[in-house]
Design an enzyme around this catalytic site. Structure first.
Site, mmCIF file in Angstrom:
data_model
loop_
_atom_site.group_PDB
_atom_site.id
_atom_site.type_symbol
_atom_site.label_atom_id
_atom_site.label_comp_id
_atom_site.label_asym_id
_atom_site.label_seq_id
_atom_site.Cartn_x
_atom_site.Cartn_y
_atom_site.Cartn_z
ATOM 1 N N HIS A 20 0.822 -1.203 0.000
ATOM 2 C CA HIS A 20 0.000 0.000 0.000
ATOM 3 C C HIS A 20 0.863 1.263 0.000
ATOM 4 C CE1 HIS A 20 -3.968 -1.977 1.090
ATOM 5 N NE2 HIS A 20 -3.096 -2.956 1.188
ATOM 6 N N ASP A 124 -6.082 5.513 2.445
ATOM 7 C CA ASP A 124 -6.192 4.104 2.098
ATOM 8 C C ASP A 124 -7.595 3.572 2.359
ATOM 9 O OD1 ASP A 124 -5.702 1.035 2.477
ATOM 10 O OD2 ASP A 124 -3.791 1.814 1.736
ATOM 11 N N ALA A 347 13.779 -8.058 -3.416
ATOM 12 C CA ALA A 347 14.487 -7.917 -4.700
ATOM 13 C C ALA A 347 14.130 -6.587 -5.354
ATOM 14 C CB ALA A 347 14.105 -9.056 -5.635
ATOM 15 N N GLN A 349 12.581 -5.424 -7.839
ATOM 16 C CA GLN A 349 11.685 -6.039 -8.820
ATOM 17 C C GLN A 349 11.524 -5.228 -10.099
ATOM 18 O OE1 GLN A 349 8.321 -8.550 -7.759
ATOM 19 N NE2 GLN A 349 6.950 -6.995 -8.596
ATOM 20 N N ASN A 368 0.029 -4.416 -7.693
ATOM 21 C CA ASN A 368 1.292 -3.721 -7.946
ATOM 22 C C ASN A 368 2.174 -4.543 -8.879
ATOM 23 O OD1 ASN A 368 0.672 -1.559 -6.222
ATOM 24 N ND2 ASN A 368 1.522 -2.593 -4.450
ATOM 25 N N SER A 369 2.345 -5.822 -8.554
ATOM 26 C CA SER A 369 3.188 -6.697 -9.374
ATOM 27 C C SER A 369 2.594 -6.896 -10.767
ATOM 28 C CB SER A 369 3.368 -8.053 -8.684
ATOM 29 O OG SER A 369 4.173 -7.927 -7.532
ATOM 30 N N GLU A 372 3.116 -3.806 -12.800
ATOM 31 C CA GLU A 372 4.535 -3.669 -13.140
ATOM 32 C C GLU A 372 4.893 -4.596 -14.297
ATOM 33 O OE1 GLU A 372 6.721 -4.253 -9.505
ATOM 34 O OE2 GLU A 372 5.674 -2.593 -8.533
ATOM 35 N N ALA A 387 -6.915 -11.944 -1.295
ATOM 36 C CA ALA A 387 -7.344 -10.581 -1.624
ATOM 37 C C ALA A 387 -8.120 -10.599 -2.947
ATOM 38 C CB ALA A 387 -6.130 -9.651 -1.676
ATOM 39 N N GLU A 388 -7.793 -9.681 -3.879
ATOM 40 C CA GLU A 388 -8.509 -9.636 -5.164
ATOM 41 C C GLU A 388 -7.723 -10.341 -6.263
ATOM 42 O OE1 GLU A 388 -5.543 -6.507 -6.153
ATOM 43 O OE2 GLU A 388 -6.288 -7.515 -4.373
ATOM 44 N N GLN A 389 -6.756 -11.170 -5.883
ATOM 45 C CA GLN A 389 -5.799 -11.722 -6.847
ATOM 46 C C GLN A 389 -6.414 -12.690 -7.854
ATOM 47 O OE1 GLN A 389 -2.832 -13.142 -4.074
ATOM 48 N NE2 GLN A 389 -2.570 -11.080 -3.251
#
Length: 477
Positions: A20, A124, A347, A349, A368-369, A372, A387-389
């Protein structure tokens, strides 16, 4: 010519968790480039992380970014020093932190609003009380969810229509009604929507109420990525929203990209030097974010799957050497010498993903990932955990068609879902070397081009950001 906004002052208040804080800091930097006065609100132990990130970006901002602290509540019920979700290993304590402890920040936050009276607060989603707090002072509150338009729409459709109630088993597919794209899911893949009056139910009801009465939502996305869902969110669900992403792309210099998050566990120069020796699109990058907690048995399956795929890889794991390495297949590291690089910890990333040698990204589908990966044109192997994955997985694999699922069936399994090595091998080969790999890669490259273009002068995210700033700065608001 763009108008300057030297009088506009915005508070940014992220949940104290890396997933976040990182995009919210990027957002603050983006607003600062528009000559907006920016203040990031946090607790004392989180200051070093934020100050380092903004110090590196100083030369790229029109305005200096301020940090304002509010003390973490001593009556939190958490061990001393737990001012960040990632410092808490227990899921139960994390839930207390997010849903109860952060409520204790409301009083000192309101004292800050009284003192400084900003023009707007971006808070948030996990701070639903912030809508009431800002309303007391006549200050508009924008919500930051940190997820996609697609998942925002899917989650609301699921809540409104409860399509899972029409199934006879947990594994039976159902369609998300009214949502563009004929999206199908199973009960196993979604969070528990049952309304039992629990603390969790009450919390999410507070979140929904705060969103309904807030000024609107800022979304880390760009219109061209998910136009049907951006339109649905605004025009069908009736939510005010501004797309201003991809936020990660506001970091243009190598040093900015290297310090997004914690201190890397590997020198970025060493990591990039290793990648420089590899062919284009020849390396698989494997990373499951900061919240995954895979047991040794699952890590062992990943190791065997990567080896069987015969592809080179960079693998980021949270287990350190002190945890023991019994989970590694015998002789694995010796056999993988020069072919695989294991990073234990954090890392860099963004730097890794944008390297031309990276040909696939095995990801937990955190937004986020995911974004990216989209922003640099890397196809994905999706491994959602919670979560919302699972929604993000659908977006990547079925809507955008730039990835394949590894086969996780159940929502909320942060231990990896018991995926076997042969499923991992198969998914890696599908994205790296099989017949449809080139088509996926071309689609991913095209999306990356559009992502970069969205932030340019006169493009979708640039226009959306300017429109928001002008609206907040208008005396007629």
């Amino acid at each position: 010519m763009e108008r300057k906004h030297s009088t506009l002052h915005i508070f940014f208040f992220p949940l104290m968790a890396h997933g976040h804080m990182i995009p919210m800091i990027d957002m603050a930097k983006l607003f600062a480039t528009k000559d907006v006065k920016v203040t990031i609100i946090t607790t004392p132990l989180n200051v070093p992380f934020i100050s380092k990130a903004i110090e590196i970006s100083k030369t790229h901002q029109s305005k200096e970014i301020n940090i304002q602290t509010i003390n973490f509540p001593t009556e939190s019920g958490l061990p001393e020093g737990c001012e960040h979700v990632d410092s808490i290993s227990s899921p139960e304590l994390r839930s207390i932190f997010i849903k109860k402890t952060t409520k204790l920040l409301q009083k000192p936050f309101e004292e800050l609003l009284l003192q400084q009276h900003p023009n707007c607060v971006v808070a948030d989603v996990f701070f639903p009380w912030a809508t009431n707090s800002t309303a007391k002072f006549g200050i508009p509150r924008l919500i930051f969810h940190g997820c996609s338009f697609f998942s925002l729409c899917a989650n609301e459709v699921m809540r409104l229509h409860e399509p899972y109630n029409n199934t006879s088993s947990d594994s039976e597919l159902f369609v998300l009604p009214d949502l563009p794209g004929e999206i199908k899911m199973t009960r196993l893949q979604v969070a528990n929507f049952s309304k039992n009056g629990t603390e969790v139910d009450k919390f999410w009801e507070e979140v929904r109420e705060s969103e309904a009465t807030s000024y609107g939502v800022v979304v880390n996305s760009f219109y061209e990525l998910e136009p049907a869902y951006a339109d649905y969110y605004r025009n069908v669900l009736g939510r005010r929203a501004w797309h201003i992403g991809p936020l990660s792309l506001c970091n243009r210099e190598k040093e900015q990209k290297a310090y997004r998050g914690k201190e890397a566990s590997i020198d970025e120069h060493e990591c990039l030097k290793w990648l420089d020796m590899k062919n284009v699109n020849s390396v698989v990058y494997v990373c499951f974010g900061s919240m995954a907690s895979f047991p040794g048995s699952q890590l062992g399956e990943i190791a065997m799957g990567l080896e069987a795929s015969k592809q080179q890889f960079i693998w980021v794991i949270s287990k350190g050497k002190e945890d023991g390495e019994e989970w590694l297949p015998e002789g694995f590291e010796k056999r993988m010498e020069g072919k695989g690089l294991i990073i234990r910890g954090w890392a860099p990333q963004t730097l890794i993903l944008e390297h031309e040698a990276i040909g696939a990204f095995v990801t937990h589908c955190g937004w986020n990932s995911t974004l990216e990966g989209v922003s640099v044109g890397v196809p994905m192997i999706t491994w959602p955990l919670g979560a919302e994955q699972f929604y993000n997985e659908k977006l990547v694999t079925e809507v955008l068609k730039i990835g394949v699922p590894v086969g996780v069936k159940k929502w909320g399994d942060i231990e990896g879902g018991g995926i076997k090595w042969d499923a991992i091998e198969k998914a890696v080969k599908m994205v790296m070397i099989e017949e449809n790999a080139e088509e996926m890669r071309n689609k991913a490259f095209e999306l990356a081009r559009m992502a970069k273009q969205a932030l340019e002068d006169g493009a979708s995210s640039h226009l959306s950001l300017n429109a928001l700033i002008q609206e907040l700065d208008s005396p007629l608001r």
